[in-house]
Design an enzyme around this catalytic site. Sequence first.
Site, PDB file in Angstrom:
ATOM      1  N   ILE A   1      51.841  74.155 164.572  1.00  0.00           N
ATOM      2  CA  ILE A   1      50.949  74.156 163.376  1.00  0.00           C
ATOM      3  C   ILE A   1      50.540  74.581 163.368  1.00  0.00           C
ATOM      4  CG2 ILE A   1      50.424  71.892 164.628  1.00  0.00           C
ATOM      5  CD1 ILE A   1      49.566  69.723 162.655  1.00  0.00           C
ATOM      6  N   SER A   2      49.667  74.809 162.298  1.00  0.00           N
ATOM      7  CA  SER A   2      48.540  76.252 161.676  1.00  0.00           C
ATOM      8  C   SER A   2      47.045  75.732 162.327  1.00  0.00           C
ATOM      9  CB  SER A   2      48.408  76.782 160.945  1.00  0.00           C
ATOM     10  OG  SER A   2      49.482  77.423 160.022  1.00  0.00           O
ATOM     11  N   ALA A   3      46.409  76.508 163.000  1.00  0.00           N
ATOM     12  CA  ALA A   3      45.039  75.804 163.086  1.00  0.00           C
ATOM     13  C   ALA A   3      44.351  75.736 162.138  1.00  0.00           C
ATOM     14  CB  ALA A   3      44.172  77.019 163.434  1.00  0.00           C
TER      15      ALA A   3
END
Length: 222
Positions: A58-60
């Site tokens: 999951i992206s930052a």
Amino acid sequence: MSEKREQLVRRLIEEGVLSQPEVIRAISKVPREEFVIPDLCEQAYMDTPLPSLEGQTISAPHMVAIMCQLLSLKPGQIVLEVGAGTGYHAAVCAEIVAPRQHGIKDGHVFAIERIRSLAEFARSNLARCGYSDRVTVIEGDGTLGYLDAAPYDRILVTAAAPRIPPPLKAQLKDGGRMVIPVGEAYSIQDLIVVERSGNDFREWTYGGCVFVPLCGRYGWSP
Ligand code: SAH
């Protein structure tokens, strides 16, 4: 958790990452802890990518903010996301294009995911958080786009492509915009912004980024 979320939003504003009011509102609203895998719930408000299922991530939060701002999302827009993953980024987009008390015609997010267990994970996270009517998760190869709902005002690709998949350009509306990481797999890639004007496509690079590979017909081989 909502206090931790507010702290993160405040920090991203101070760092100069978050500036568009509608993106600030959306990130302040979506409960990231409901989208990360349960074991990592406590780390939901660290500004870092986190592992999700099947070796994906999951992206930052700062990358979610940057991509949403580059897309210049507005209420009423139809968005295609390639790489639904946990469903978090799609929920943030939905908060902007289809806010709850919006008078005019609401927008919608179509999010494609090629791994079945992740498509199911995204669907259940989105349903639990009240986004099912604003986000449709489709299982399939997003390098082909999703013709059924094309063309799109905005296209968001959250996995790194070897080059921009031609079907995605073709499914972008005139005046539309796409944000896509392009470059070597498991290396530093360029975050590219594509703007369509008729049959002209203007491309510029925002900066470096790191995403998991986009696999499929116009991506890397799985
Ligand atoms: N946006 C996601 C994170 C994306 S991680 C979130 O908010 O959680 C990248 C995702 O892209 C992975 O889940 C991976 O399975 C998916 N993916 C890779 N290639 C794809 C393709 N061709 N079509 C659809 N999804 C793809």
